[in-house]
Structures are given as structure tokens and as C-alpha cells.
Design a protein around this motif. Structure first.
Motif, PDB file in Angstrom:
ATOM      1  N   ASP A  17      28.557  -0.866 -13.896  1.00 41.37           N
ATOM      2  CA  ASP A  17      26.982  -0.788 -13.806  1.00 41.37           C
ATOM      3  C   ASP A  17      26.703   0.415 -12.924  1.00 41.37           C
ATOM      4  O   ASP A  17      27.029   0.681 -11.581  1.00 41.37           O
ATOM      5  N   SER A  18      26.349   1.353 -13.432  1.00 41.86           N
ATOM      6  CA  SER A  18      25.953   2.813 -12.677  1.00 41.86           C
ATOM      7  C   SER A  18      24.779   2.617 -11.904  1.00 41.86           C
ATOM      8  O   SER A  18      24.498   3.520 -10.936  1.00 41.86           O
ATOM      9  N   LEU A  19      24.097   1.567 -12.067  1.00 41.52           N
ATOM     10  CA  LEU A  19      22.834   1.475 -11.277  1.00 41.52           C
ATOM     11  C   LEU A  19      23.086   0.744  -9.962  1.00 41.52           C
ATOM     12  O   LEU A  19      23.282  -0.585  -9.808  1.00 41.52           O
ATOM     13  N   TYR A  20      23.255   1.451  -8.859  1.00 44.35           N
ATOM     14  CA  TYR A  20      23.913   0.729  -7.404  1.00 44.35           C
ATOM     15  C   TYR A  20      22.559   0.452  -6.771  1.00 44.35           C
ATOM     16  O   TYR A  20      21.581   1.020  -6.541  1.00 44.35           O
ATOM     17  N   LYS A  21      22.457  -0.937  -6.353  1.00 42.02           N
ATOM     18  CA  LYS A  21      21.486  -1.465  -5.875  1.00 42.02           C
ATOM     19  C   LYS A  21      21.847  -2.303  -4.666  1.00 42.02           C
ATOM     20  O   LYS A  21      22.791  -2.772  -4.308  1.00 42.02           O
ATOM     21  N   ASP A  22      20.876  -2.225  -3.729  1.00 44.61           N
ATOM     22  CA  ASP A  22      20.840  -2.748  -2.397  1.00 44.61           C
ATOM     23  C   ASP A  22      19.651  -3.472  -1.953  1.00 44.61           C
ATOM     24  O   ASP A  22      18.539  -2.875  -1.809  1.00 44.61           O
ATOM     25  N   SER A  23      19.622  -4.745  -1.866  1.00 43.15           N
ATOM     26  CA  SER A  23      18.255  -5.520  -1.596  1.00 43.15           C
ATOM     27  C   SER A  23      17.990  -5.548   0.025  1.00 43.15           C
ATOM     28  O   SER A  23      18.922  -5.697   0.761  1.00 43.15           O
ATOM     29  N   SER A  24      16.848  -5.706   0.294  1.00 42.32           N
ATOM     30  CA  SER A  24      16.589  -5.986   1.707  1.00 42.32           C
ATOM     31  C   SER A  24      15.082  -6.519   1.749  1.00 42.32           C
ATOM     32  O   SER A  24      14.506  -6.611   0.557  1.00 42.32           O
TER      33      SER A  24
END
Length: 817
Positions: free
Chosen positions: A575-582
Motif C-alpha cells: 500500500d503506497s499510501l503511507y498513513k499516520d493517525s493522530s
């Protein structure tokens, strides 16, 4: 009589004929003609006669024929008229004929319909008669099961399905006729019930139902309920597994609903013969044989009326039993659009390669295993042990990995779930575990038990993908520290002030504070840090870490390390969409498209450029200049190669690409296309002939060249144009070659005219030399003497806590010359 008189009289009576008075005319003639009255011409009209027929009985809906007999003795019947005088109104087919008919109403309200017939003759005489048609009421039709065979204690439901074709059902009445007295319920309705009493005699119970219609016509039906002698009910209490030579006790529990159990009989039907005690009682005892195997038995119980129940059962003689189960956890995904956590689509996932242990009452581990790909496990434990199962947040594989998630705020204790204590006396015991996210009603309301297992799941995917590339790989032990107290504040790790999620010295620290930044479900973030662990242990990294972000101009060691971390996260997840929640409720955050090739300020110092190059080398999607698809194996081969890990220069995109070209010469031009598309133009591991200076001219050439025993070099300047500590230009890189092995001195000093002094430090790598640092607290200079073999070496010179531009002089000397 005069002729005139006669003429007048005749004229008068001719007029009267039309008025029906002809009789007077005849009378007058008689009077005028003389003679006796016995020969009178006058005759009186006789009335007609009519008979309406006999009264009839008729069923509803039937056709009724009314046939009258009408006669006239001295003339003829002139008119006929039928008229209904009572009852439900019907339509007569021919009311002016001697015969007429009508249809009886389907559901008549009255019991009798009366009809009147009147006839007249040709001279006006009338006659009449009546006839009555009586409704022949049909009794209710009742359908009922008339024979039952029931065991005592059972509920008997009696149902009368009643209809009335020519009316309606008025009432039901159930009553008992004979047999043991029962308590009927629902006696006035279509259903009645009772509980079959205990058997006291063999007399059937007879119940009668009387169904009445709206005209009180009744139908009576009877139901016969006979006793069924139920067989005894058996319940055998027996262990599934016993140990060899163990005293075995088996208990039979008996119940007879309609009588008593009169006899018991135990017998062995299979296995090694044992000496049975209590074969004719409720309890059977024997000593188990000293060898493993299966023993089978049969119990027969007979009641007072001769009904028998037979039940077969078996048990296993074994020193060990099997305990199995499944371990799962809540995996919270991120929203498809955006970077927040999507709690509504939480899915149950298997906890893979997780340590499962059996503990006895003293907390001693008496058995251990790990879960498989589906989260299943199986343990073999000693028979009849009292124990509990523990599932720890530890991912273990004897051949490949050993990873644990612990709580840095609780003295590094590993997270674990404990089952209840139980006796291991069954052949197959199942103990399942599910670890929940703790999320409910828009916030965390319960223990966040799933978090450690979600972290391990991401690490499992990463580790497994490399095992698929190299089945001989061995991962060093990894410790991961997560706590719901871990915040972005910097301070004491034991209090949760870890600053950010990061890797350091075989440890990964993960943020977990709700409504701030939680990373346990951010798989890209976890795998990014795992990528640093991989570099540090199985490959090589010279990155100094520190703060970084998209668009920063970084020290090339940092740029490569962070670009690799982002790229490997996309590679492992595909998955090339790197995600970081906060953010509040973990609904904010950011995302980066790793495959994006349009990078502002692209270059060898930009982590976005590096991640784009590495991912495009891996993926199978061609776009723009991306005409290469290598997969993971060639990238892994570069990173673990001896030449890459021992190179006499620092890790960078140049050293990585150079080794890749050596190993994949056939793709030289395709690799070059990708690199140049990111404004990276240097060659070889040192990035020679690079023309992109990122707007800071002093950074080129990337490596300054020095010589041993020359007059020294000056004008090496550390600059802070792009920021401090780990940014482009902060560190000066030098390359030199030793032609004569021996003791060498490396001396870095600030120029004499400098009006401020800084703490100068440097790092040396190369030619089989372990990485060495020179970091004394002396201001203005740094010196290191060490034995160097022939070969190439690299230096990284920097000012500790440098916050301004600083220049250095460098002299490398062979001691004794």
C-alpha cells in the motif's frame, strides 16, 4: 209486455252485460216468460282451489323447489302470485308461476322461511295457501387428533379445528371423561392442555370436547391419551482422560419420569481388561491400566415396567492431553480517505506466531507453543493438572524471530491475557482468547488489550515477507515498548514521555496516548521503525536520526534511512499510501503517497526522493520513467551484501544504487532513469560528479578528498542553512586512502582566527574498521589516534550541538613520520 218496453229492457241489459250483470237479464226474462222457478238459468261462480305443497327441510345453499297445485272447477286459473312472508329474504325465480324456486342462504339467520301463494280464476274468484321451508342446520365439523401416546410429565396440547358451514362456532367445552384426574387449561377455547400425570395406572385419559354452533347444534369428539412408559434417563459422569494406574470413579445418575429405575448393569466393551467394582450399582470403580489406550464401557438401566436404556462411552488412558484454541484481536483500520482510525470497520484478526503458555498453580510454565497463521494453537499437558493458559504479547519463532511488546511505564512488563484455572481431564480442551480494542461510544472505555497484538501483527507481516525472500534469515531479538501513557512529550520514558515513535538500539518505542497520537494501529509507522531495526541489525545504517519531514533537506545518511523506512512500509503492506493517525479520537493525521515521483526540491538529501526510488524499484506498476520491477529480493540482496555492509563510506542513496548496479548490471539504464528523475546525478558510492547542491554550494563535492601526511586541509565548513543537527550541510564528509598501515593520527581543529570555539567531533569508517567515534568534550579541536590498515576510509566531521556555521581544518598523519 209492449214491444217498446221489451226493446227498452233489452237495451238496458245489453249495456249491463259489460258490467257483469248478465244474471239479471236472465232473471228478468224468466219473470217475463212465465213458468216455474225450478228451471232457472242463473249459476254461481265456484272459487279456484290451490295447494302450496308440503312443508320442506332444506340445507343452506341448496336449491328449493316450490310446486303448487291450482285448479278451477268451473273455469280456469287466471293469475298466480307467490309472496315470501317471513325468514331471510330470498329471490324467487318465477313468482307468477305454479312452480318457482330459490336458493337457501349459505348461513341463514332464521330457522324458517314462509311463502304465500294466491290464485284467481277467470271470474274473479280467489284462493290462497302457505308453505314453510325449514332450515336443516348442519352440525359443526370438528377435526381432532383422537389418539395420543405421551410420557408422564409432558405437556399434552389438544386442538379442535372446528368449522360450521351454515353458521358460526359459538362455543367449546372440554371436559375429562375418564382416567387419572388432570388439570385442564383452556377448557372454553379451541385448545386445551394438561400435564400428563405420573403413571399410577395404565388407564387411558379420555377428554371430550363439545363444539356448539350459533343455533346450538353440537358436535362431540373424544380424545384418548395413553401413557407411554418412558425409558430411564442416564447421565454418566466420567473423565475423558485418566492417567495410567489412576483410580477411576464413574458415576451414573438415573431418572425415570413415569416410574423407578430397578436395576443397573456396567460392563467393559473394549480396551485392556480392568477389574470393575460396583458393576450393579450407581458407581463404577477401577484402576486404569499402566499403558496408554482407549477403554470403552456400557451402562444399562431398567425401570419397573421393563423399559431399558443403554449408553456406551469411553475414556482415554494417557499421561498427556491436548489443549487447543484460537487467539484473535481487534484490528482497527484507517479510513480509506484520510488518515484517521476507522473504528466502525474494526475486524477480528488472528494473532499469529504469538506465545501461548500453560501455567500450573505455582505460576510455573508447564507447556508452551505459538499460534499459527490462523491464530490457532495446540498444547500437550499432563493429565489432570490444574492449570491456566496465558497468552503473551510476544511473537516467537525459534528459527526466525523473537519480538515482545512490553509496557515501558510498568518496568518493562510484557502484556498478557490469562484464562481461568481448570482441570485438564478432557481429551480435547478448547480455550479461546480475544483481545478487544477497548473502544466504545466514541472513546476508549476499557482496557486496550488489542494494541500490543496489532503492533506485533505489523511486525509479523514485515518479518514474514523477508523470510519468503531468504529462508535462512535470523532476526535478532527485538523489544517494542508501548503504553497508553506514551505521549509526544520528551522526558522520562518510564513515565511515558517518549516524544515520538522511534527506533533505538534494538528497541522501538510507540506512542499510545488517546486524543494525541496513537500509533499501534498505524501499520506503516510500525513497519517504518522496524525498517530501521532491520538496517541496524541485518544491513547497515549510519543515520544519526533526529527530526525530519517531507521537503526537509537532510544529511544524506538520514535521508536514505528515512526514505528506506517509508518505502519498506509501503512494500510490506503493498500500500503506497503511507498513513499516520493522530488527534482527537484519532480522527486526524497525515498521509503520503510513496509512489509519487513529483517531489519538490528532489535530490539525494530528500527522503521523499529516496522512498520514491526504492518503491519504484520494487513495485510492478510502470509509470513515467519507472520501467523496472525487481520485487523485494534484489533490494534485500543489496542491503545484506558484504560489500555494502563494510563499504568505506557512509550509507546513502549512492552506496545503495552503486551496489544494486553491480548486482543487476542488466538494469543499469532503468535504474539510472529512476535516480536521475529525482535530480540525483552523482556516481559511485561517493556520489562523485553530483551537480545538485540543494541550494547550498558548500555541500559539493559530497565527499572532500584528503591525503595522509600532506600539509592538511582547511575550509571545511559546517553550515546551518537547511537547519541544524541532521540537515544538509551540518556534517562534512571526507574520503581518504591509507597506503601504509600503522598508527595514524586524525586531527580536526577550528582555524586560529576563530572568535568562538565549539565541541568538534568526528566519525570514521572503512577497511574492516569498526565504526569509531571521536567525541571528547574539548572545545575547538578533536583528535583520534588509531591503527589503520591499507585501504579507503570515510570521515564525518560535525560540531556537537552546532547552531551556527563552523569551519574546520583537517590533518591526517602517520605517527612516527
Amino acid at each position: 209486455m209492449s214491444t217498446e218496453f221489451v226493446s227498452m229492457v233489452g237495451s238496458y241489459f245489453r249495456r249491463k252485460v259489460s258490467k257483469h250483470t248478465l244474471c239479471y237479464f236472465f232473471l228478468f226474462l224468466n219473470a217475463c216468460g212465465g213458468g216455474s222457478g225450478e228451471d232457472s238459468l242463473i249459476s254461481q261462480n265456484q272459487l279456484p282451489q290451490v295447494n302450496a305443497g308440503d312443508d320442506q327441510l332444506a340445507e343452506s345453499g341448496n336449491k328449493v323447489e316450490l310446486v303448487a297445485i291450482a285448479t278451477d272447477p268451473d273455469g280456469y286459473i287466471n293469475t298466480i302470485s307467490w309472496i315470501q312472508t317471513s325468514g331471510d329474504t330470498v329471490k324467487l325465480s318465477s313468482p307468477d308461476s305454479v312452480s318457482t324456486s330459490f336458493s337457501m342462504p349459505d348461513r341463514p339467520e332464521s330457522s324458517m322461511l314462509t311463502f304465500f301463494i294466491e290464485v284467481s280464476d277467470n271470474l274473479g274468484g280467489f284462493a290462497s295457501d302457505t308453505v314453510s321451508i325449514f332450515h336443516q342446520n348442519s352440525p359443526p365439523q370438528v377435526s381432532i387428533i383422537d389418539d395420543y401416546v405421551v410420557i408422564p410429565g409432558s405437556t399434552v396440547l389438544l386442538t379442535a379445528d372446528a368449522t360450521d358451514l351454515d353458521g358460526s362456532i359459538k362455543s367449546y367445552s372440554w371436559q375429562q371423561i375418564s382416567g387419572d384426574i388432570v388439570d385442564l387449561s383452556g377448557q372454553d377455547g379451541p385448545e386445551a392442555s394438561f400435564v400428563m400425570p405420573a403413571l399410577s395406572s395404565l388407564t387411558d385419559i379420555v377428554i371430550e370436547v363439545i363444539v356448539s354452533d350459533n343455533k346450538d347444534l353440537q358436535t362431540i369428539q373424544r380424545v384418548r391419551v395413553a401413557y407411554s412408559n418412558s425409558r430411564p434417563i442416564l447421565d454418566i459422569t466420567s473423565p475423558d482422560v485418566v492417567a495410567p494406574k489412576e483410580l477411576v470413579e464413574i458415576i451414573g445418575t438415573f431418572q425415570d419420569l413415569d416410574g423407578t429405575v430397578e436395576s443397573y448393569s456396567w460392563q467393559q466393551t473394549g480396551g485392556v481388561t480392568v477389574d470393575l467394582s460396583g458393576k450393579d450399582s450407581k458407581m463404577l470403580n477401577f484402576i486404569a491400566p499402566d499403558s496408554d489406550g482407549e477403554l470403552s464401557f456400557r451402562l444399562e438401566a431398567t425401570d419397573n415396567l421393563g423399559a431399558a436404556t443403554v449408553e456406551d462411552f469411553s475414556l482415554i488412558v494417557s499421561e498427556k492431553i491436548q489443549i487447543s484454541g484460537e487467539v484473535t484481536f481487534d484490528l482497527v483500520p484507517l479510513h480509506q480517505s484520510g488518515a484517521g482510525l476507522d473504528y466502525d470497520n474494526t475486524k477480528i484478526s488472528p494473532a499469529r506466531s504469538i506465545l501461548v503458555e500453560a501455567l500450573d498453580e505455582s505460576d510455573t510454565v508447564i507447556g508452551a507453543t505459538t499460534t499459527d497463521e490462523l491464530g490457532r494453537y495446540s498444547l500437550t499437558i499432563g493429565t489432570n493438572k490444574r492449570l491456566q493458559i496465558r497468552v503473551s504479547s510476544q511473537m516467537r519463532n525459534q528459527q526466525y524471530w523473537d519480538v515482545k511488546v512490553a509496557d515501558n511505564t510498568e518496568s518493562g512488563s510484557v502484556y498478557a491475557g490469562y484464562g481461568d484455572f481448570f482441570i485438564a481431564d478432557k481429551n480435547y480442551l478448547e480455550r479461546n482468547f480475544h483481545f478487544k480494542s477497548g473502544w466504545s461510544d466514541g472513546h476508549y472505555t476499557d482496557t486496550r488489550a488489542a494494541a500490543p497484538f496489532a503492533i506485533l501483527d505489523a511486525v509479523y507481516d514485515a518479518s514474514r515477507k523477508f523470510v519468503e525472500v531468504d529462508a535462512t534469515i535470523e532476526f535478532p531479538t527485538l523489544e517494542i515498548y508501548w503504553s497508553e501513557k506514551n505521549t509526544s512529550a520528551s522526558g522520562n520514558f518510564s513515565e511515558g514521555d517518549i516524544g515520538t515513535t522511534f527506533y533505538q538500539s534494538d528497541k522501538i518505542y510507540v506512542l499510545g496516548a488517546e486524543n494525541g497520537d496513537t500509533d499501534e494501529y498505524d501499520r506503516h509507522v510500525i513497519i517504518h521503525e522496524w525498517g530501521h531495526y532491520f538496517e541496524d541489525n541485518l544491513s547497515r545504517t549510519d543515520s544519526i536520526g533526529g527530526e525530519h519531514g517531507n521537503g526537509d533537506k537532510l544529511d544524506f545518511r538520514v535521508a536514505f534511512g528515512e526514505g528506506w523506512g517509508n518505502a519498506i512500509a509501503a512494500i510490506i503492506t503493498d500500500d503506497s499510501l503511507y498513513k499516520d493517525s493522530s488527534g482527537i479520537s484519532q480522527q486526524d493525521g497525515f498521509f503520503i503517497d510513496i509512489e509519487n515521483n513529483q517531489i519538490p526540491n528532489g535530490g539525494w538529501y530528500n527522503e521523499a526522493s529516496i522512498q520514491s526510488v526504492i518503491y519504484d524499484l520494487y513495485d510492478s506498476d510502470g509509470d513515467g520513467v519507472d520501467n523496472i520491477s525487481l520485487g523485494l529480493a534484489p533490494l534485500y540482496s543489496v542491503l545484506v551484501s558484504e560489500s555494502y555492509r563494510t563499504m568505506p563510506s557512509f550509507t546513502s542513496v549512492y552506496s545503495f544504487i552503486d551496489e544494486l548496479k553491480v548486482q543487476r548490471p542488466a538494469q543499469f539504464s532503468e535504474i539510472d532513469d529512476l535516480v536521475r528523475n529525482q535530480n540525483i546525478f552523482g556516481f559511485g558510492p561517493l556520489g562523485e560528479y553530483e551537480t545538485n547542491d540543494g541550494g547550498i554550494p558548500s555541500v559539493l563535492p559530497i565527499y572532500k578528498m584528503a591525503e595522509v601526511n600532506d600539509m592538511g586541509m582547511s575550509g571545511f565548513c559546517s553550515v546551518v542553512d537547511a537547519g541544524v543537527f541532521n540537515k544538509l550541510g551540518n556534517t562534512i564528509f571526507v574520503n581518504f586512502e591509507v597506503f601504509e598501515s600503522g598508527l595514524h593520527q586524525i586531527l580536526v581543529t577550528q582555524p586560529e582566527q576563530t572568535n568562538f570555539l565549539v565541541d568538534v567531533d568526528f566519525l570514521i569508517v572503512g577497511s574492516g574498521l569498526p565504526k569509531r567515534k571521536a567525541e571528547s568534550p574539548v572545545l575547538g579541536s578533536e583528535e583520534l589516534s588509531l591503527n589503520l590498515d591499507n585501504g579507503l576510509y570515510g570521515l564525518a566531521i560535525y560540531a556537537y550541538d552546532g547552531r551556527r556555521d563552523v569551519c574546520f581544518d583537517l590533518k591526517i598523519s602517520k605517527v612516527g613520520e
